[in-house]
Design an enzyme around this catalytic site. Structure first.
Site, short mmCIF file in Angstrom:
data_model
loop_
_atom_site.label_atom_id
_atom_site.label_comp_id
_atom_site.label_asym_id
_atom_site.label_seq_id
_atom_site.Cartn_x
_atom_site.Cartn_y
_atom_site.Cartn_z
CG HIS A 182 -1.70 -1.07 1.58
ND1 HIS A 182 -3.05 -1.07 1.31
CD2 HIS A 182 -1.44 -2.28 2.14
CE1 HIS A 182 -3.59 -2.23 1.70
NE2 HIS A 182 -2.64 -2.98 2.20
CE1 TYR A 183 -2.07 6.11 -2.40
CE2 TYR A 183 -0.64 5.63 -4.25
CZ TYR A 183 -1.83 6.12 -3.74
OH TYR A 183 -2.79 6.62 -4.60
CB THR A 184 0.33 6.43 3.99
OG1 THR A 184 1.22 7.35 3.34
CG2 THR A 184 1.12 5.42 4.79
CD GLU A 199 -1.08 1.57 4.37
OE1 GLU A 199 -0.62 2.41 3.55
OE2 GLU A 199 -2.29 1.26 4.44
CG HIS A 242 -5.13 -1.78 -1.26
ND1 HIS A 242 -5.47 -0.69 -0.49
CD2 HIS A 242 -6.13 -2.70 -1.08
CE1 HIS A 242 -6.62 -0.94 0.13
NE2 HIS A 242 -7.04 -2.14 -0.21
CG ASP A 273 -3.07 1.63 -2.14
OD1 ASP A 273 -4.17 1.30 -2.61
OD2 ASP A 273 -2.70 1.29 -1.01
#
Ligand code: ZN
Length: 247
Positions: free
Chosen positions: A29-31, A94, A136, A146
């Site tokens: 993921h990215y935040t 993340e 994700h 993401d």
């Protein structure tokens, strides 16, 4: 192997994994938030009801939020290979990045080096196959973008993390063969292949917005230099190659 200096930052947001399953997915993921601190606070806020097992900031610091044997709440609704409850069968990582909504930018080398070191350990500890290392957006293509097209899947695969379809002869990104509005056997064939690889997609011979979003997710991961939601020769070549090389 690079030693990881974890900072423990326990999140209350986790529960028991579904019994009887194994951990066979690693979800990246990215935040997607403007600041790293904001993202870390949110992942540890009981009211937010979200978490991940690990968080990596742009300097490469790794935070440990949820124990690996617990079910972290990172993936939400979605599925892979016909199975839902991605959280029960996955580890979630993340990466701090503002994301497409707040100024998407490259993942810096120290962050990627920490990711690679962490992922190597995870792949050694859990039965996660190469094709189980996913974004994700792969498991929730209609909702999520993401970690996005700047994440270096290709470099990681060269390092033994995840799957990358190397093509001996690579067609150039070409004219769209299939796009929104297309129908028929060719669309059905495409949808069947995407479903066979693992994507959640209806095989209904209709290239509607749902199919376009799955193709977009596929391209973010496997053809990131051109993400347009349309199928051309190059996109098809990568999909065919992946189906051949996945274990
Ligand atoms: Zn995500």
């Amino acid at each position: 192997m690079q030693e990881i200096a974890f900072i423990d930052c326990p999140s209350p947001n986790h529960d028991a994994r579904a019994p009887g399953g194994s951990i066979d997915l690693l979800i990246v993921h990215y935040t997607g938030m403007p600041t790293a601190d904001g993202a870390r606070l949110r992942l540890c806020d009981a009211a937010a009801k979200v978490s991940s097992h690990y968080l990596i900031d742009e300097a490469g610091q790794v935070y440990r939020l949820v124990a690996e044997d617990r079910r972290a709440w990172h993936a939400g609704a979605g599925g892979w290979r016909g199975q839902g409850d991605v959280n029960s069968r996955s580890i979630g990582i993340e990466l701090v990045n503002p994301g497409h909504e707040h100024g998407y930018r490259p993942f810096p080398p120290p962050q990627m080096a920490s990711f690679a070191a962490l992922a190597r350990g995870l792949l050694a500890r859990h039965p996660i196959p190469a094709h189980g290392v996913l974004g994700h957006s792969d498991v929730a293509p209609t909702r999520k973008t993401d970690p996005g097209e700047l994440f270096d899947w290709r470099g990681l695969a060269a390092d033994g993390i995840g799957l990358w379809p190397d093509l001996a002869a690579k067609p150039a990104p070409g004219q769209a063969l299939l796009a929104i509005g297309a129908t028929g056997a060719a669309v059905r064939g495409l949808q069947s292949k995407l479903a066979e690889y693992g994507y959640e997609i209806a095989v209904d011979s209709l290239y509607g917005s749902a199919t376009a979003l799955v193709v977009t997710a596929f391209q973010r991961h496997f053809r990131p230099w051109r993400v347009d939601g349309q199928v051309d020769d190059e996109t098809l070549s990568y999909l065919d190659k992946l189906l051949k090389i996945k274990a």
